[in-house]
Design a protein around this motif. Sequence first.
Motif, PDB file in Angstrom:
ATOM      1  N   GLY A   1      -0.208  -4.335  -8.209  1.00 56.49           N
ATOM      2  CA  GLY A   1      -0.700  -3.026  -8.601  1.00 56.49           C
ATOM      3  C   GLY A   1      -0.653  -1.975  -7.502  1.00 56.49           C
ATOM      4  O   GLY A   1      -1.284  -0.926  -7.610  1.00 56.49           O
ATOM      5  N   ARG A   2       0.113  -2.238  -6.460  1.00 60.88           N
ATOM      6  CA  ARG A   2       0.188  -1.295  -5.332  1.00 60.88           C
ATOM      7  C   ARG A   2       0.944  -0.022  -5.715  1.00 60.88           C
ATOM      8  O   ARG A   2       1.980  -0.069  -6.355  1.00 60.88           O
ATOM      9  CB  ARG A   2       0.891  -1.929  -4.147  1.00 60.88           C
ATOM     10  N   ILE A   3       0.404   1.088  -5.279  1.00 66.13           N
ATOM     11  CA  ILE A   3       1.049   2.396  -5.430  1.00 66.13           C
ATOM     12  C   ILE A   3       1.192   2.949  -4.020  1.00 66.13           C
ATOM     13  O   ILE A   3       0.184   3.189  -3.338  1.00 66.13           O
ATOM     14  CB  ILE A   3       0.199   3.348  -6.292  1.00 66.13           C
TER      15      ILE A   3
ATOM     16  N   ALA B   1      -9.204  15.586   0.670  1.00 65.06           N
ATOM     17  CA  ALA B   1     -10.504  15.691  -0.006  1.00 65.06           C
ATOM     18  C   ALA B   1     -10.414  15.118  -1.420  1.00 65.06           C
ATOM     19  O   ALA B   1     -11.325  14.420  -1.873  1.00 65.06           O
ATOM     20  CB  ALA B   1     -10.973  17.141  -0.042  1.00 65.06           C
ATOM     21  N   GLY B   2      -9.307  15.384  -2.109  1.00 62.89           N
ATOM     22  CA  GLY B   2      -9.120  14.834  -3.447  1.00 62.89           C
ATOM     23  C   GLY B   2      -8.987  13.331  -3.426  1.00 62.89           C
ATOM     24  O   GLY B   2      -9.556  12.625  -4.268  1.00 62.89           O
ATOM     25  N   LEU B   3      -8.247  12.812  -2.447  1.00 62.53           N
ATOM     26  CA  LEU B   3      -8.092  11.359  -2.328  1.00 62.53           C
ATOM     27  C   LEU B   3      -9.436  10.699  -2.043  1.00 62.53           C
ATOM     28  O   LEU B   3      -9.794   9.696  -2.673  1.00 62.53           O
ATOM     29  CB  LEU B   3      -7.083  11.034  -1.226  1.00 62.53           C
TER      30      LEU B   3
ATOM     31  N   TRP C   1     -12.126   5.400  -8.597  1.00 54.83           N
ATOM     32  CA  TRP C   1     -10.891   5.466  -9.381  1.00 54.83           C
ATOM     33  C   TRP C   1      -9.733   4.798  -8.664  1.00 54.83           C
ATOM     34  O   TRP C   1      -8.835   4.264  -9.292  1.00 54.83           O
ATOM     35  CB  TRP C   1     -10.520   6.910  -9.682  1.00 54.83           C
ATOM     36  N   LEU C   2      -9.746   4.886  -7.331  1.00 59.06           N
ATOM     37  CA  LEU C   2      -8.693   4.292  -6.515  1.00 59.06           C
ATOM     38  C   LEU C   2      -9.309   3.395  -5.458  1.00 59.06           C
ATOM     39  O   LEU C   2     -10.409   3.673  -4.966  1.00 59.06           O
ATOM     40  CB  LEU C   2      -7.864   5.363  -5.786  1.00 59.06           C
ATOM     41  N   GLU C   3      -8.586   2.354  -5.111  1.00 62.17           N
ATOM     42  CA  GLU C   3      -8.948   1.495  -3.989  1.00 62.17           C
ATOM     43  C   GLU C   3      -7.915   1.759  -2.903  1.00 62.17           C
ATOM     44  O   GLU C   3      -6.719   1.614  -3.143  1.00 62.17           O
ATOM     45  CB  GLU C   3      -8.916   0.030  -4.415  1.00 62.17           C
ATOM     46  N   TYR C   4      -8.366   2.156  -1.738  1.00 62.05           N
ATOM     47  CA  TYR C   4      -7.496   2.529  -0.621  1.00 62.05           C
ATOM     48  C   TYR C   4      -7.357   1.342   0.313  1.00 62.05           C
ATOM     49  O   TYR C   4      -8.357   0.819   0.806  1.00 62.05           O
ATOM     50  CB  TYR C   4      -8.128   3.720   0.099  1.00 62.05           C
ATOM     51  N   HIS C   5      -6.132   0.914   0.564  1.00 63.24           N
ATOM     52  CA  HIS C   5      -5.917  -0.217   1.455  1.00 63.24           C
ATOM     53  C   HIS C   5      -6.130   0.218   2.903  1.00 63.24           C
ATOM     54  O   HIS C   5      -5.758   1.327   3.286  1.00 63.24           O
ATOM     55  CB  HIS C   5      -4.510  -0.789   1.278  1.00 63.24           C
ATOM     56  N   GLU C   6      -6.702  -0.650   3.692  1.00 63.72           N
ATOM     57  CA  GLU C   6      -7.016  -0.327   5.091  1.00 63.72           C
ATOM     58  C   GLU C   6      -5.794   0.055   5.916  1.00 63.72           C
ATOM     59  O   GLU C   6      -5.910   0.757   6.915  1.00 63.72           O
ATOM     60  CB  GLU C   6      -7.761  -1.477   5.753  1.00 63.72           C
ATOM     61  N   SER C   7      -4.615  -0.379   5.500  1.00 62.29           N
ATOM     62  CA  SER C   7      -3.385  -0.018   6.222  1.00 62.29           C
ATOM     63  C   SER C   7      -3.019   1.449   6.012  1.00 62.29           C
ATOM     64  O   SER C   7      -2.245   2.013   6.787  1.00 62.29           O
ATOM     65  CB  SER C   7      -2.225  -0.895   5.759  1.00 62.29           C
TER      66      SER C   7
ATOM     67  N   PHE D   1      -0.933   2.137   0.902  1.00 64.28           N
ATOM     68  CA  PHE D   1      -0.959   2.098  -0.553  1.00 64.28           C
ATOM     69  C   PHE D   1      -2.384   2.155  -1.085  1.00 64.28           C
ATOM     70  O   PHE D   1      -3.346   1.958  -0.356  1.00 64.28           O
ATOM     71  CB  PHE D   1      -0.222   0.872  -1.107  1.00 64.28           C
ATOM     72  N   VAL D   2      -2.454   2.454  -2.378  1.00 61.66           N
ATOM     73  CA  VAL D   2      -3.709   2.431  -3.126  1.00 61.66           C
ATOM     74  C   VAL D   2      -3.493   1.572  -4.359  1.00 61.66           C
ATOM     75  O   VAL D   2      -2.361   1.248  -4.721  1.00 61.66           O
ATOM     76  CB  VAL D   2      -4.163   3.848  -3.550  1.00 61.66           C
TER      77      VAL D   2
END
Length: 87
Positions: A32-34, A56-58, A66-72, A75-76
């Motif tokens: 599911g990576r974007i 700010a939107g992110l 709504w989104l999960e942000y990867h620590e790298s 990707f989200v």
Amino acid sequence: MKLKGDRPYSDPEKAARRIMEHARAFEPIQDGRIYIEKINRPMLDEDKATPAEYWAGLQHAIGKGWLEYHESGTFVRMSQAGKDLFA
């Protein structure tokens, strides 16, 4: 001089919803990576959001769950709550 009305993405909620539209338009890859550039490029180049408006939107989309942000930072992933925005 630009006024706030000229900058629709100065509202983090509007920017977050537009980010979600861009995320939805991309076919996710493995797990599911974007890729983040599939969101930031259209926001900055096509929608003409500033980097601060985009960020700010992110952050708003992440804060809403709504989104999960990867620590790298590369990707989200769209959460179920993010998918439900389009249901």
